[in-house]
Design a protein around this motif. Structure first.
Motif, PDB file in Angstrom:
ATOM      1  N   ARG A 280       9.238 -14.626  -8.984  1.00  0.00           N
ATOM      2  CA  ARG A 280      10.131 -13.959  -8.024  1.00  0.00           C
ATOM      3  C   ARG A 280       9.338 -13.334  -6.891  1.00  0.00           C
ATOM      4  O   ARG A 280       9.715 -13.423  -5.715  1.00  0.00           O
ATOM      5  CB  ARG A 280      10.960 -12.882  -8.735  1.00  0.00           C
ATOM      6  N   ASP A 283       7.911 -16.039  -4.570  1.00  0.00           N
ATOM      7  CA  ASP A 283       9.005 -16.698  -3.861  1.00  0.00           C
ATOM      8  C   ASP A 283       9.548 -15.810  -2.756  1.00  0.00           C
ATOM      9  O   ASP A 283       9.827 -16.279  -1.638  1.00  0.00           O
ATOM     10  CB  ASP A 283      10.140 -17.051  -4.845  1.00  0.00           C
ATOM     11  N   GLU A 284       9.715 -14.525  -3.061  1.00  0.00           N
ATOM     12  CA  GLU A 284      10.232 -13.600  -2.043  1.00  0.00           C
ATOM     13  C   GLU A 284       9.234 -13.430  -0.901  1.00  0.00           C
ATOM     14  O   GLU A 284       9.625 -13.321   0.262  1.00  0.00           O
ATOM     15  CB  GLU A 284      10.566 -12.250  -2.679  1.00  0.00           C
ATOM     16  N   LEU A 295       7.479  -4.846  -1.306  1.00  0.00           N
ATOM     17  CA  LEU A 295       7.779  -5.726  -2.429  1.00  0.00           C
ATOM     18  C   LEU A 295       6.655  -5.678  -3.455  1.00  0.00           C
ATOM     19  O   LEU A 295       6.911  -5.597  -4.666  1.00  0.00           O
ATOM     20  CB  LEU A 295       7.978  -7.156  -1.926  1.00  0.00           C
TER      21      LEU A 295
END
Length: 451
Positions: A280, A283-284, A295
């Motif tokens: 995740r 990918d983000e 993030l």
């Protein structure tokens, strides 16, 4: 000064860069070369670093490399922080271990041996390239299992490879916190940590502040023991009975059945959780939306709060307290080590180095985790360090297992791999040892070098 980071697309790289950004002393690192075989992750981490650097006019320059030789040329220091097989390899090890009724954690028992067998051929090649292209550089090894990898690389690099781990200093900080002793970071050199063992297998036996050992105060106040992470894991009774505070990873040895049971009941292994989380995260980052740094910070907090979750569950601890999130800081240890060597700034650190004559139970070339004094010539074990009597058997057995693992990983001996597994205290049967190795070889084609 140039620093090369092998595994430059790894999740911990921003921690190292943040420490470099806070260093404004003369002779600081001005150039960071990030090397990784995964160009996508490399560029993703570079986004985080660019945001970190925005508020720093003198931020070290960052270059990205998928060619190892280009990254190494001219390096003064090399950080080795690679993960051969990726996080999915860790997840596979955990599942294989559990399928045979043993713990599969990545640095102890079957998991540690399997991880080492994937990693050793790669790090030996890295050591040869460092020796050829940056012969004056010191290698600071973060790669797990750190003791095994450091000892293997020392066959090529001698004392120019030093392993680091933040577990011992993190333990010391938490014990001081339990005693309500606050030592600022810039004064932590007044604390003398008496710690001895191997990586992820050692004990805190003394903790002197301004020359006075404060650890007996902890044993005299057992109610304080269970106010910090290791005390909760092991329990006040066991800590006081030992007369020493164990490294958190000794929980796998002292409470094997409890941890195995918790692992078997868990919905997901730690490696499986991290596979999903990292997917995740990257990918983000690749999507390029929002703050890369925010993030990363959010993902890091999630990782820290779920660390050793099944161990805590088996001990009935619940969630981690905020104070338990305080680590020793790989990045701070590494920076102190670099500055000590580069500028002859004497520092006392817990490091993984060749034993010399420090622990008489082990030979001179055995890599141990002990207090060291760092100067321009490297890291030197402090004389007088000793193992607790109750730990001698476990340490000598673990060193034999490490040596057999190295014989397998460097020499390609399948028999040595079986000996390593069968003699590890967390593997309770020769039959199971052979089955574990068979499953590992079937799962990881890179292990076909074992004969």
């Amino acid at each position: 000064m140039k620093l090369t980071i092998l595994g430059g697309g790894g999740f911990r790289v921003p921690l190292v860069y943040s420490a470099l950004l806070r260093d404004h002393a003369d002779g600081r690192v001005t150039s960071v070369a990030l090397y990784d075989t995964d160009a996508v992750r490399l560029s993703a981490v570079a986004r985080v670093l660019r945001e970190q650097a925005l508020a720093h006019a003198d931020a070290p320059e960052v270059s990205l490399h998928t060619d190892l030789d280009d990254a190494l040329r001219g390096a003064d220091f090399v950080f080795s922080a690679i993960r051969v097989g990726g996080m999915s390899g860790r997840s596979c090890d955990e599942r294989i271990g559990l399928s045979h009724g043993v713990i599969g954690q990545e640095t102890v028992g079957y998991g540690g041996i399997s991880y080492a067998l994937r990693t050793l051929p790669v790090v030996m090649d890295l050591a040869e390239r460092v020796k050829a292209l940056a012969p004056d550089a010191f290698v600071i090894n973060f790669t797990n299992p750190a003791g095994v990898v450091t000892e293997a690389m020392s066959r090529v690099l001698g004392d120019r490879v030093i392993g680091i781990c933040d577990s011992p200093i993190g333990l010391a900080r938490r014990v001081l916190g339990a005693l309500d002793i606050r030592v600022p970071d810039d004064a932590f050199d007044t604390v003398t940590i008496d710690y001895a063992g191997l990586n992820h297998l050692g004990w805190l036996r003394g903790l002197a502040v301004d020359g006075v050992d404060v650890l007996p105060r902890l044993f005299d106040q057992p109610e304080r023991i269970e106010t910090f992470e290791e005390g909760k894991l092991f329990g006040a009774d066991w800590v006081t009975e030992l007369g020493a505070v164990p490294n958190e990873y000794l929980h796998y040895y002292y409470f094997t059945r409890d941890v195995l049971h918790a692992d078997q009941l868990a919905v997901q292994t730690r490696g499986g959780y991290l596979v999903d989380q990292q997917a995740r995260f990257y990918d983000e980052l690749a999507a390029g939306q929002g703050s890369a740094l925010a993030l990363w910070e959010r993902t890091r907090l999630e990782r820290e709060t779920t660390y050793m979750a099944t161990n805590r569950q088996s001990a009935g601890m619940g969630d981690r307290d905020e104070d338990d999130l305080v680590s020793g800081g790989y990045e701070h240890v590494a920076l102190a080590l670099m500055r000590g060597i580069a500028y002859d700034q004497s520092a006392r650190l817990i490091l993984n180095v060749r034993n010399g004559g420090t622990l008489p139970e082990l030979d001179a070339d055995a890599v141990v985790e002990v207090p060291c004094v760092v100067d321009a010539t490297g890291a030197h074990p402090v004389p007088g360090t000793s193992l607790p009597a109750f730990g001698v058997g476990l340490v000598t057995n673990a060193k034999y297992v490490e040596r057999q693992t190295i014989e397998a990983g460097v020499g390609g001996s399948k028999a040595a791999a079986v000996r390593a597994l069968a003699n590890h205290p967390l593997v309770d049967s020769v039959t199971v040892a052979r089955s574990l190795l068979g499953d590992a070889m079937a799962t990881f084609p890179a292990l076909d070098y074992l004969r």
